[in-house]
Design an enzyme around this catalytic site. Structure first.
Site, PDB file in Angstrom:
ATOM      1  N   TYR A 154       0.856  -1.191   0.000  1.00 46.51           N
ATOM      2  CA  TYR A 154       0.000   0.000   0.000  1.00 46.51           C
ATOM      3  C   TYR A 154       0.890   1.239   0.000  1.00 46.51           C
ATOM      4  O   TYR A 154       1.883   1.308   0.739  1.00 46.51           O
ATOM      5  CB  TYR A 154      -0.911   0.010   1.227  1.00 46.51           C
ATOM      6  CG  TYR A 154      -2.137  -0.847   1.090  1.00 46.51           C
ATOM      7  CD1 TYR A 154      -3.237  -0.408   0.355  1.00 46.51           C
ATOM      8  CD2 TYR A 154      -2.205  -2.098   1.688  1.00 46.51           C
ATOM      9  CE1 TYR A 154      -4.370  -1.199   0.220  1.00 46.51           C
ATOM     10  CE2 TYR A 154      -3.322  -2.893   1.567  1.00 46.51           C
ATOM     11  CZ  TYR A 154      -4.410  -2.435   0.827  1.00 46.51           C
ATOM     12  OH  TYR A 154      -5.530  -3.223   0.698  1.00 46.51           O
ATOM     13  N   GLU A 155       0.519   2.224  -0.831  1.00 48.01           N
ATOM     14  CA  GLU A 155       1.328   3.428  -0.965  1.00 48.01           C
ATOM     15  C   GLU A 155       0.545   4.709  -0.682  1.00 48.01           C
ATOM     16  O   GLU A 155       1.131   5.793  -0.626  1.00 48.01           O
ATOM     17  CB  GLU A 155       1.937   3.482  -2.369  1.00 48.01           C
ATOM     18  CG  GLU A 155       2.777   2.238  -2.679  1.00 48.01           C
ATOM     19  CD  GLU A 155       3.455   2.284  -4.039  1.00 48.01           C
ATOM     20  OE1 GLU A 155       3.346   3.317  -4.730  1.00 48.01           O
ATOM     21  OE2 GLU A 155       4.109   1.278  -4.410  1.00 48.01           O
ATOM     22  N   HIS A 156      -0.781   4.579  -0.501  1.00 49.75           N
ATOM     23  CA  HIS A 156      -1.648   5.726  -0.208  1.00 49.75           C
ATOM     24  C   HIS A 156      -2.605   5.319   0.905  1.00 49.75           C
ATOM     25  O   HIS A 156      -3.060   4.170   0.959  1.00 49.75           O
ATOM     26  CB  HIS A 156      -2.430   6.151  -1.457  1.00 49.75           C
ATOM     27  CG  HIS A 156      -1.561   6.367  -2.659  1.00 49.75           C
ATOM     28  ND1 HIS A 156      -0.850   7.521  -2.847  1.00 49.75           N
ATOM     29  CD2 HIS A 156      -1.278   5.549  -3.710  1.00 49.75           C
ATOM     30  CE1 HIS A 156      -0.170   7.420  -3.984  1.00 49.75           C
ATOM     31  NE2 HIS A 156      -0.412   6.235  -4.521  1.00 49.75           N
TER      32      HIS A 156
END
Length: 305
Positions: A154-156
């Site tokens: 996950y990046e956001h």
């Protein structure tokens, strides 16, 4: 038993207990990992060369808890397959693992965007409901595909760091306790929000995470060998006790590239006993160039000295 003998026994027992309770991973310097399936360009496991002297992990990209529609929406932990399922099927997973005893296959969760370029955000209704849905939906996918582990990418984030840590930590712990997976990794990169979430996860649940796939290719493309090593040392401190993998991208941008000294840096780290392995983003982008850097990476990792 005399006092001196009793003291020695107690000292040895204390040392043993300390070793048993302290997380200390010896870096798997022969570990090679590569993401595959995100681009949908007819890539197959068998396209990627495999050196039998390394531990080789494919990482399917991605499973996402969003709807599969043209307007994807968060589904609170109900994961769906977003990789190229035609060419990377359960049969193909079984086939490549049967052909190569050193191969494992993991599944990455999240990623940067979903269909149409929409940002993939970590979004939950509650910790308990997200974990329950995620355990159920992922167990079904993992068992269908005979997978070995999961990777968190996950990046956001719509949620705070503690919520992220509790959700992911409980997910990994439950899947391991249920015997569904045997390995887990995380894929952070240098960004304040990203690091805040992953370091919170590491602080509370680092003991159930086996590898740190740090995205060193998110640094500037003008990164030098000495800068790369400084970055690696910094992240080794951030994720203390973890098995940190060096990384590069074959997309053509970002970080220290193989042609500019990546392998020089890796050889130096390996000689110091610090290299946890190498991972690549991604097989899809390497297909047209013949996987030359994948071959070189594995040759470096397979070399004993």
């Amino acid at each position: 038993m005399g006092f001196s003998k009793l003291f020695i026994v107690l000292f040895i027992l204390q040392a043993f207990l300390t070793m048993a309770t302290t997380r200390s991973f010896a870096p798997k310097s022969n570990l090679f990992r590569e993401y595959i399936g995100a681009e949908g360009n007819n890539i197959r496991f068998s396209d990627v060369p495999i050196n039998h002297n390394v531990e080789f992990h494919y990482i399917l990209a991605f499973a996402v808890d969003y709807t599969n529609s043209s307007y994807p929406l968060p589904t609170n932990g109900i994961f769906k397959k977003f990789w190229d399922t035609d060419n990377l099927s359960p049969f193909q997973v079984s086939s490549i693992k049967n052909q190569h005893g050193n191969v494992k296959v993991a599944l990455s969760l999240g990623g940067d965007t979903v269909r149409g370029g929409q940002t993939c955000n970590f979004s939950v209704s509650s910790v308990d409901s997200w974990v329950s849905n995620a355990v159920s939906s992922l167990t079904e996918i993992i068992q269908e595909y005979n997978l070995d582990g999961i990777d968190i990418d996950y990046e956001h984030f719509h949620e705070d760091a503690n919520t992220f840590a509790e959700c992911i930590g409980k997910l990994v712990t439950t899947l391991k306790n249920n015997g569904v997976i045997s390995l887990a990794s995380i894929a952070p990169f240098e960004d304040d929000e990203v690091q805040r979430h992953y370091l919170a996860l590491w602080k509370s649940y680092g003991h159930v995470i086996d590898y740190v796939n740090f995205q060193f290719y998110a640094y500037d493309k003008r990164t030098s060998v000495s800068q790369f090593i400084k970055y690696f040392q910094k992240q080794s401190k951030n994720y203390g006790g973890g098995s940190i993998l060096a990384s590069f991208t074959t997309e053509g941008h970002g970080g220290l590239s193989p042609k500019n000294g990546f392998f020089t840096a890796c050889r130096r780290l390996k000689s110091q006993g610090k290299l946890g392995g190498i991972f690549v983003w991604s097989a899809d982008d390497s297909k047209d160039s013949g996987f030359g850097y994948e071959k070189e990476s594995q040759a470096l990792l397979a070399k004993r000295h």
